[in-house]
Design an enzyme around this catalytic site. Structure first.
Site, PDB file in Angstrom:
ATOM      1  N   GLY A  88       0.939  -1.175   0.000  1.00 51.31           N
ATOM      2  CA  GLY A  88       0.048   0.006  -0.104  1.00 51.31           C
ATOM      3  C   GLY A  88       0.760   1.347   0.030  1.00 51.31           C
ATOM      4  O   GLY A  88       1.902   1.384  -0.644  1.00 51.31           O
ATOM      5  N   LEU A  89       0.110   2.373   0.555  1.00 50.04           N
ATOM      6  CA  LEU A  89       1.073   3.521   0.706  1.00 50.04           C
ATOM      7  C   LEU A  89       1.247   4.242  -0.539  1.00 50.04           C
ATOM      8  O   LEU A  89       2.304   4.954  -0.887  1.00 50.04           O
ATOM      9  CB  LEU A  89       2.425   3.477   1.481  1.00 50.04           C
ATOM     10  CG  LEU A  89       2.292   2.967   2.865  1.00 50.04           C
ATOM     11  CD1 LEU A  89       3.644   2.928   3.508  1.00 50.04           C
ATOM     12  CD2 LEU A  89       1.450   3.740   3.850  1.00 50.04           C
ATOM     13  N   CYS A  90       0.182   4.153  -1.356  1.00 50.65           N
ATOM     14  CA  CYS A  90       0.095   4.605  -2.698  1.00 50.65           C
ATOM     15  C   CYS A  90      -0.976   5.439  -2.965  1.00 50.65           C
ATOM     16  O   CYS A  90      -1.317   5.820  -4.373  1.00 50.65           O
ATOM     17  CB  CYS A  90      -0.035   3.338  -3.881  1.00 50.65           C
ATOM     18  SG  CYS A  90       0.947   2.137  -3.741  1.00 50.65           S
ATOM     19  N   GLY A  91      -1.386   6.115  -2.142  1.00 46.72           N
ATOM     20  CA  GLY A  91      -2.359   7.070  -2.304  1.00 46.72           C
ATOM     21  C   GLY A  91      -3.777   6.527  -2.444  1.00 46.72           C
ATOM     22  O   GLY A  91      -4.261   5.301  -2.053  1.00 46.72           O
ATOM     23  N   ARG A 246       3.286   6.235  -4.833  1.00 45.03           N
ATOM     24  CA  ARG A 246       3.827   6.041  -3.710  1.00 45.03           C
ATOM     25  C   ARG A 246       4.891   7.410  -3.472  1.00 45.03           C
ATOM     26  O   ARG A 246       4.625   7.811  -2.236  1.00 45.03           O
ATOM     27  CB  ARG A 246       4.564   4.816  -3.468  1.00 45.03           C
ATOM     28  CG  ARG A 246       5.211   4.671  -2.313  1.00 45.03           C
ATOM     29  CD  ARG A 246       5.726   3.193  -1.999  1.00 45.03           C
ATOM     30  NE  ARG A 246       4.994   2.111  -1.966  1.00 45.03           N
ATOM     31  CZ  ARG A 246       4.725   1.492  -3.012  1.00 45.03           C
ATOM     32  NH1 ARG A 246       5.567   1.305  -3.838  1.00 45.03           N
ATOM     33  NH2 ARG A 246       3.715   0.388  -2.785  1.00 45.03           N
TER      34      ARG A 246
END
Length: 292
Positions: A88-91, A246
């Site tokens: 994750g952490l990709c907006g 990211r």
């Protein structure tokens, strides 16, 4: 107002978060440059291969009988190859892909595609659509930050085998197309049956090509490679989109954390000033009481 100890604790917590997001941003920026270069360098090869395929399909005869991958039939079974990140952490990239794919496999228009199965490439997409009970023909994870053709060929080979053996009648490819660093757009590309582009540019003019052993045999060898190329190009585009999204998301998170630190520092200074003022008033009151 919170006491100074709690405010200091919050400031330290946000500072630690800012350090983490900044580190992830720097790593993503480094990977993004290489992923973008790989995606952009593969585009001219894909465009030229499409042009050659268009010319071949024009001289190889009836497309429906020239090769099984060109055969069009009634759609009773559709397979969707969904390419998403493993982490994750990709907006909003993953949510946009899931929403876009959901309209295909779960939306009102899904009924026109018959039964739908999926080949998720990436953990996030597989975890999301698994809860809906959709049949997975295969699942692929951890292709790496810089996948090669050898890592993506098993994906396309499953689709090719299913189509040639009649288990599916249509294969769709869903991924995030890389536009630029701040823009990645979910797209759907039908890859089977193969739809050759118009052969106008290749067939126009006086240039004539001689194919050995024959146009049909060259086309039969080229079509599976073309499907491999479409999947490989999509994986490269998805990798570039992931790292770009990211980096932008972590940069925004770092900026937000720095703004929060500034606000908390201001609150801390005000609270500290009030505390000092209160202590001075207590001391002054005590002195006046002793004088009295």
């Amino acid at each position: 107002m919170a006491n100074t100890r709690e405010i200091r604790r919050r400031i330290r917590s946000v500072e630690n978060t800012a350090k983490i997001t900044n580190a992830i941003q720097l790593v993503a920026a480094s990977k993004m440059r290489r992923a973008q270069d790989r995606a952009l360098q593969a585009r001219p090869y894909a465009e030229k291969m499409q042009a050659v395929l268009g010319h071949l399909s024009g001289v190889a005869g009836d497309p429906d009988t020239a090769h099984p991958l060109l055969e069009r039939r009634e759609i009773n079974e559709t397979t969707v190859i969904l390419i998403t990140p493993d982490r994750g952490l990709c907006g909003g990239l993953i949510a946009n892909l899931e929403r876009h794919t959901g309209e295909i496999v779960l939306g009102p228009e899904a009924g026109g595609s018959g039964d739908i199965s999926m080949i998720p490439v990436g953990r996030k997409g597989g975890d999301y659509f698994q809860r809906f009970g959709i049949n997975f023909r295969a699942s692929f994870q951890e292709l790496g930050d810089y996948p090669g053709l050898a890592e993506t060929q098993p994906i396309s080979r499953i689709a090719i085998d299913d189509y040639t053996e009649g288990r599916v009648d249509q294969v769709l490819l869903v991924y995030a197309s890389f536009i630029n660093t701040v823009s990645q757009v979910p797209v759907t590309v039908p890859i089977l049956p193969v739809e050759p582009p118009p052969s106008g540019e290749e067939s126009s003019g006086e240039t004539q090509y001689i194919f050995e052993p024959s146009p049909q045999e060259v086309l039969a060898d080229l079509l599976p490679r073309y499907v491999d190329l479409l999947v490989y190009q999509a994986v490269l585009e998805a990798a570039a989109s992931e790292q770009s999204a990211r980096m932008v998301a972590m940069r925004n998170a770092t900026d937000a954390a720095n703004d929060m630190i500034a606000d908390l520092t201001l609150v801390y200074n005000k609270a500290r000033q009030e505390q000092i003022t209160s202590e001075l008033l207590d001391i002054t009151g005590g002195v006046e009481a002793l004088k009295g």
